[in-house]
Design a protein around this motif. Structure first.
Motif, mmCIF file in Angstrom:
data_model
loop_
_atom_site.group_PDB
_atom_site.id
_atom_site.type_symbol
_atom_site.label_atom_id
_atom_site.label_comp_id
_atom_site.label_asym_id
_atom_site.label_seq_id
_atom_site.Cartn_x
_atom_site.Cartn_y
_atom_site.Cartn_z
ATOM 1 N N GLU A 624 0.838 -1.199 0.000
ATOM 2 C CA GLU A 624 0.000 0.000 0.000
ATOM 3 C C GLU A 624 0.878 1.257 0.000
ATOM 4 N N GLY A 625 1.999 1.181 0.721
ATOM 5 C CA GLY A 625 2.913 2.319 0.754
ATOM 6 C C GLY A 625 3.508 2.608 -0.611
ATOM 7 N N VAL A 626 3.849 1.558 -1.358
ATOM 8 C CA VAL A 626 4.371 1.725 -2.718
ATOM 9 C C VAL A 626 3.320 2.405 -3.586
ATOM 10 N N GLU A 627 2.088 1.915 -3.486
ATOM 11 C CA GLU A 627 0.996 2.485 -4.266
ATOM 12 C C GLU A 627 0.793 3.952 -3.908
ATOM 13 N N GLY A 628 0.899 4.257 -2.618
ATOM 14 C CA GLY A 628 0.740 5.640 -2.183
ATOM 15 C C GLY A 628 1.814 6.554 -2.745
ATOM 16 N N CYS A 629 3.046 6.085 -2.785
ATOM 17 C CA CYS A 629 4.139 6.890 -3.349
ATOM 18 C C CYS A 629 3.951 7.089 -4.854
ATOM 19 N N TYR A 630 3.472 6.057 -5.532
ATOM 20 C CA TYR A 630 3.201 6.163 -6.970
ATOM 21 C C TYR A 630 2.115 7.211 -7.226
ATOM 22 N N LYS A 631 1.067 7.210 -6.404
ATOM 23 C CA LYS A 631 -0.013 8.189 -6.552
ATOM 24 C C LYS A 631 0.499 9.601 -6.284
ATOM 25 N N PHE A 632 1.392 9.723 -5.309
ATOM 26 C CA PHE A 632 1.946 11.041 -5.011
ATOM 27 C C PHE A 632 2.731 11.588 -6.202
ATOM 28 N N LEU A 633 3.554 10.744 -6.848
ATOM 29 C CA LEU A 633 4.320 11.216 -8.006
ATOM 30 C C LEU A 633 3.392 11.568 -9.164
ATOM 31 N N ASN A 634 2.297 10.818 -9.307
ATOM 32 C CA ASN A 634 1.294 11.182 -10.309
ATOM 33 C C ASN A 634 0.691 12.549 -10.001
ATOM 34 N N ARG A 635 0.488 12.813 -8.705
ATOM 35 C CA ARG A 635 -0.079 14.085 -8.280
ATOM 36 C C ARG A 635 0.880 15.238 -8.594
ATOM 37 N N VAL A 636 2.162 15.009 -8.363
ATOM 38 C CA VAL A 636 3.167 16.017 -8.730
ATOM 39 C C VAL A 636 3.156 16.248 -10.231
ATOM 40 N N TRP A 637 3.100 15.135 -10.976
ATOM 41 C CA TRP A 637 3.090 15.224 -12.441
ATOM 42 C C TRP A 637 1.883 16.041 -12.922
ATOM 43 N N ARG A 638 0.692 15.758 -12.369
ATOM 44 C CA ARG A 638 -0.517 16.481 -12.780
ATOM 45 C C ARG A 638 -0.437 17.958 -12.403
ATOM 46 N N LEU A 639 0.136 18.240 -11.222
ATOM 47 C CA LEU A 639 0.285 19.624 -10.789
ATOM 48 C C LEU A 639 1.052 20.433 -11.827
ATOM 49 N N ILE A 640 2.121 19.844 -12.323
ATOM 50 C CA ILE A 640 2.980 20.576 -13.260
ATOM 51 C C ILE A 640 2.397 20.561 -14.669
ATOM 52 N N SER A 641 1.926 19.388 -15.108
ATOM 53 C CA SER A 641 1.423 19.295 -16.488
ATOM 54 C C SER A 641 0.174 20.137 -16.700
ATOM 55 N N SER A 642 -0.706 20.198 -15.694
ATOM 56 C CA SER A 642 -1.946 20.950 -15.859
ATOM 57 C C SER A 642 -1.742 22.454 -15.729
ATOM 58 N N ASN A 643 -0.573 22.857 -15.268
ATOM 59 C CA ASN A 643 -0.288 24.282 -15.113
ATOM 60 C C ASN A 643 0.885 24.733 -15.969
ATOM 61 N N GLN A 644 1.212 23.945 -16.975
ATOM 62 C CA GLN A 644 2.412 24.251 -17.736
ATOM 63 C C GLN A 644 2.345 25.619 -18.397
ATOM 64 N N GLU A 645 1.142 25.991 -18.849
ATOM 65 C CA GLU A 645 1.019 27.291 -19.526
ATOM 66 C C GLU A 645 1.204 28.457 -18.557
ATOM 67 N N ASN A 646 1.105 28.175 -17.250
ATOM 68 C CA ASN A 646 1.275 29.235 -16.252
ATOM 69 C C ASN A 646 2.688 29.287 -15.660
ATOM 70 N N LEU A 647 3.530 28.347 -16.069
ATOM 71 C CA LEU A 647 4.865 28.257 -15.475
ATOM 72 C C LEU A 647 5.895 28.925 -16.385
ATOM 73 N N ILE A 648 6.651 29.837 -15.805
ATOM 74 C CA ILE A 648 7.642 30.631 -16.550
ATOM 75 C C ILE A 648 9.025 30.165 -16.117
ATOM 76 N N PHE A 649 9.817 29.656 -17.078
ATOM 77 C CA PHE A 649 11.142 29.149 -16.703
ATOM 78 C C PHE A 649 12.032 30.265 -16.185
ATOM 79 N N ASN A 650 12.066 31.390 -16.911
ATOM 80 C CA ASN A 650 12.869 32.537 -16.462
ATOM 81 C C ASN A 650 11.971 33.496 -15.674
ATOM 82 N N TYR A 651 11.467 33.010 -14.563
ATOM 83 C CA TYR A 651 10.520 33.777 -13.762
ATOM 84 C C TYR A 651 11.217 34.900 -12.998
ATOM 85 N N LYS A 652 10.411 35.893 -12.590
ATOM 86 C CA LYS A 652 10.916 36.963 -11.719
ATOM 87 C C LYS A 652 10.969 36.388 -10.303
ATOM 88 N N GLU A 653 12.139 36.431 -9.692
ATOM 89 C CA GLU A 653 12.298 35.874 -8.352
ATOM 90 C C GLU A 653 11.991 36.944 -7.315
#
Length: 831
Positions: A624-653
């Motif tokens: 179950e712990g393995v499955e949970g870690c896999y779901k977490f990485l999917n969640r990270v992936w979705r966070l970034i992929s679904s917001n890619q148009e809002n992410l600026i590589f050379n952002y103002k810091e």
């Protein structure tokens, strides 16, 4: 664009190939950066990785990646402890050549290590079974021989009949072979030893230098070295006045209480001092003792056994005669092989004396008893001497010095420091090991093989079915060779070296692995050593770690090294368990790393193996712990992929001086708190489980931020980008493939693993507002956001403005208002 679906298998293979082609993890020997040497104990190539390997190597890899991002020139190598008995057993069982079996396993395990995404510099790979490595193992043997540290003698050795080989004391575990679990017996053989005892005091003294080692490991080494400060006392034999028996004791203060003396069954004087009427019983007892290990014989719980010899010793202090016995608890290799027995003041001697009806004599006063007849157990506490002649009345501590002084003055004793540590037995009657480079000539005696003739290669014309001797001895072409001194036909040494010989110096060879001129370049090794972080199992606390320390000290004395200890810091990772038990094939509770890689990806395996507990503790596997870690990485992936148009590589810091919204300040405060906590947890004891908990908290904070936003302003996009790119860099040591994929997809032109570790801006971690709890008569009625550090009057005023609070204040008299700064306002009403 990032695909919506996270497919780790495709991503991981792509980046593993890319990193290898670009030699991303190649270490430069020369660099302006400070060095950092991260090392896992290299594996025996048994066939496949197990989850214990995965945990060990992932821990070290995260450390190496972290330090590389912090600006260090990191050395992180891998190789193979590839000599050993399993390869030989495979040859016996299947007919496979040990080399073929070993190299096939190395090839398979190497691919597994690459699939795990480990940042090794594979150009530095070594294998101890290759001639280009064991040539230098043989060279080191000859160096030890030249310096008097290698010698040969006939000795009673630990013998495993099943493995048909000798074992070092450290390789006998609870009376059994460390490898096959077979009972170990004693056998007399002519063997090669290393004089590790010459370094006993140095090995003990330098434990204080190892501040980065677990106390448990240092204690284990201290106990194994076993320093005792005492004296040698000499006793003449009544029936043979010309014979003197020396005894080592830490309790010379009890010498007047001796009522018998015990020899180890193997003691060379036993035969001569045994009377004819006792001979048969003594010989039978010796025969039975040979079947026992030293650990069994030394056990306090074992029933006491022994046989009298029929002769006696004379105590030089009082002239009393006491009988001589043999007993298995006396060990021929410890002290002098003889033990003076004082049953009134030693627990073991008391039990022995009671069993065999031997007398007791009180020589240290027990203040609670009125004489020896009241003794029901040995009195071992401090006290004053009685029945001890001129020493009566002295404290026993003062008496120790006075009695040894008397012995020295009367030529019957002296001060002595003793160690439990024994010389390291390195001879093995096996094939798959480094041949010992020595030759036996009838005219010249023992002759070392010249350096220019190294390596002495293992022969290939051997019989693996032979029993009781090394298969090497069956080789016709190996057995004889010209004597290096006189040229006459001589015999080669057919024993091979203990495999711990090979692993006692491999960390030095990694620094200069391709040098064919010498064992290593001393200048280069002195520059890179010590190993900054060593990671491996606690089962190596005495064997490998003690031998490695010995090697460094011996090589320093030979002028090859300029440092005292090999490993600056040591992390002993816990075992990987399943269902509360150690994983084993017999229990059917193993987990195949390949299946985890195939089903979930290496990043999931890495994340999970670090997530459950601190690295030094045991880790319980959970599907179950393995499955949970896999779901977490999917969640990270979705966070970034679904917001890619809002992410600026050379952002103002943004920093603390920028005027930005409260939501963006809160998000960036969470980012910098994450940097602060994660960096601290890695630096301080590698608490990776809390690191991963912080990953989850940070990801949740970013999702919470986005959920409050319908659209994102330019400021919002910059703040979000700053947070997300910090997250990716923080996760990159643990999940290198996912981090590399999103990093490059978001616009980077070089690897994330070449980037700097994020720096925490401490000023950005400070909140400029806080939540204040509002109470009426101690009950919570509201919570409000308020600026930090309000005055008492400002806090009261703000509380009274709350609509919820106002509803309670109507037509009520305020008795008092209690303000806890930045936390609470409690309005106390009358009635």
């Amino acid at each position: 664009m990032l695909k919506q679906e996270y497919k780790p298998q495709q991503i991981e293979l792509k980046w593993q190939k890319d990193w290898e082609e670009k030699e991303l993890y190649k270490t430069l020997s020369e660099s302006n950066k400070p060095k950092y040497y991260a090392l896992s104990m290299f594996p025996y190539p048994s066939g496949k990785l197990h989850m214990g390997h995965v945990r060990n190597y992932t821990i070290t890899d995260v450390i190496a990646r972290f330090q590389k991002m912090r600006g260090y020139n990191v050395l992180h190598p891998m190789g193979w402890d590839s000599f050993g008995l399993p390869a030989e057993n495979a040859a016996i069982q299947s007919g496979k050549d040990p080399a073929e079996w070993t190299f096939a396993n190395m090839d398979y395990m190497r691919e597994q290590l690459k699939k795990l995404g480990l940042s090794y510099d594979w150009d530095r790979e070594v294998a101890t079974c290759k001639p280009d490595y064991y040539k230098w193992t043989q060279w080191l043997f000859l160096e030890f021989y030249k310096s008097g540290l290698a010698y040969k003698k006939e000795a009673a050795v630990n013998w495993c009949q099943k493995c048909a080989t000798v074992l070092a004391n450290e390789q006998v575990i609870d009376g059994k072979c460390w490898r096959c679990d077979n009972e170990v017996t004693k056998k007399n053989l002519s063997q090669w030893f290393f004089k590790i005892t010459d370094y006993a005091e140095k090995l003990l003294e330098d434990l204080k230098l190892l501040e980065g080692w677990p106390d448990k490991v240092k204690t284990m080494q201290k106990n194994w070295i076993g320093k005792s400060i005492g004296s040698i006392l000499k006793f003449k034999v009544a029936e043979f006045p010309e014979i003197e028996v020396p005894v080592f004791t830490t309790r010379p203060d009890t010498v007047f209480g001796i009522t018998y003396l015990v020899f180890a069954p193997e003691h060379p004087l036993v035969e001569k001092l045994t009377t004819p009427e006792n001979k048969e019983k003594v010989e039978e007892y010796i025969k039975n003792t040979r079947r026992m290990s030293e650990i069994e014989r030394s056990s306090e719980e074992r029933p006491k056994t022994g046989v009298p010899l029929g002769t006696h010793i004379i105590n030089p202090f009082n002239g009393e005669k006491s009988p001589l016995w043999i007993a298995d608890y006396a060990l021929v290799d410890y002290g002098t092989g003889a033990v003076m027995a004082v049953p009134a003041h030693d627990t073991r001697d008391f039990a022995f004396a009671k069993k065999f009806n031997l007398p007791l004599k009180e020589v240290i006063k027990n203040p609670e008893l009125n004489g020896i007849e009241e003794y029901t157990e040995a009195y071992t506490e401090p006290g004053n001497l009685v029945n001890s002649g001129q020493f009566d009345g002295m404290s026993n501590e003062n008496a120790k010095k006075a009695i040894i002084k008397w012995a020295e003055d009367n030529n019957c004793g002296n001060f002595k420091t003793q160690y439990k540590l024994r010389d390291w037995l390195i001879s093995r009657q096996r094939y798959w090991g480094a041949p010992i480079p020595m030759v036996y000539c009838d005219d010249c005696g023992i002759v070392p093989v010249p350096q220019e003739e190294l390596p002495v290669l293992l022969p290939d014309d051997v019989d693996f079915q032979v029993q009781g001797k090394s298969p090497v001895a069956t080789s016709v072409k190996f057995a004889t060779t010209p004597c290096p001194k006189c040229g006459k036909i001589a015999k080669r040494e057919t024993d091979t070296m203990d495999t711990f010989m090979c692993s006692s110096w491999y960390y030095l060879r990694f620094i200069d692995p391709k040098n064919d001129e010498k064992v290593f370049d001393s200048e280069l090794v002195n520059k890179w050593m010590n190993v900054d972080q060593y990671v491996g199992g606690i089962e190596h606390a005495i064997l490998h770690l003690l031998y490695s320390r010995f090697f460094v000290k011996a090589l320093k004395d030979r002028g090859l090294l300029n440092f005292d200890e090999p490993f600056e810091r040591l992390l002993t990772q816990g075992m990987v368990l399943k269902d509360g038990s150690k994983m084993s094939k017999s229990k059917g509770n193993t987990v195949d790393p390949d299946e985890i890689f195939q089903n979930y990806g290496a990043d999931t395996a890495r994340l999970f193996i670090l997530s459950d507990s601190p690295p030094e503790r045991d880790f319980d596997w959970s599907d179950e712990g393995v499955e949970g870690c896999y779901k977490f990485l999917n969640r990270v992936w979705r966070l970034i992929s679904s917001n890619q148009e809002n992410l600026i590589f050379n952002y103002k810091e943004y920093n603390e001086n920028d005027e930005i919204s409260k939501e963006n300040k809160d998000l960036l405060r969470e980012a910098h708190l994450s940097i602060q906590k994660i960096t601290s947890d890695i630096i301080n004891e590698f608490q990776f489980n809390t690191v991963i908990s912080k990953y989850r908290e940070f990801v949740n904070a970013i999702y919470d931020y986005l959920n409050k936003k319908e659209t994102l302003s330019e400021e919002d996009k910059n703040a979000l980008s700053q947070a997300v790119f910090i997250l990716i860099r923080l996760m990159s040591p643990v999940t290198p493939h996912l981090a590399e994929e999103v990093w490059m997809r978001l616009g980077a032109n070089n690897s994330i693993h070449l980037q700097k570790w994020p720096e925490c801006n401490d000023k950005m971690t400070i909140a400029d507002s806080t939540t204040i709890v509002l109470q009426i008569n101690g009950k919570v009625r509201d919570k409000i956001d308020a600026p930090l550090n309000l005055s008492k009057e400002e806090a009261e005023k703000l509380a009274k403005k709350s609509e919820k609070i106002q509803s309670f204040l109507e037509e009520k008299e305020i008795v008092k208002i209690i303000v806890v700064p930045n936390k609470l306002v409690n309005i106390v009403l009358k009635g």
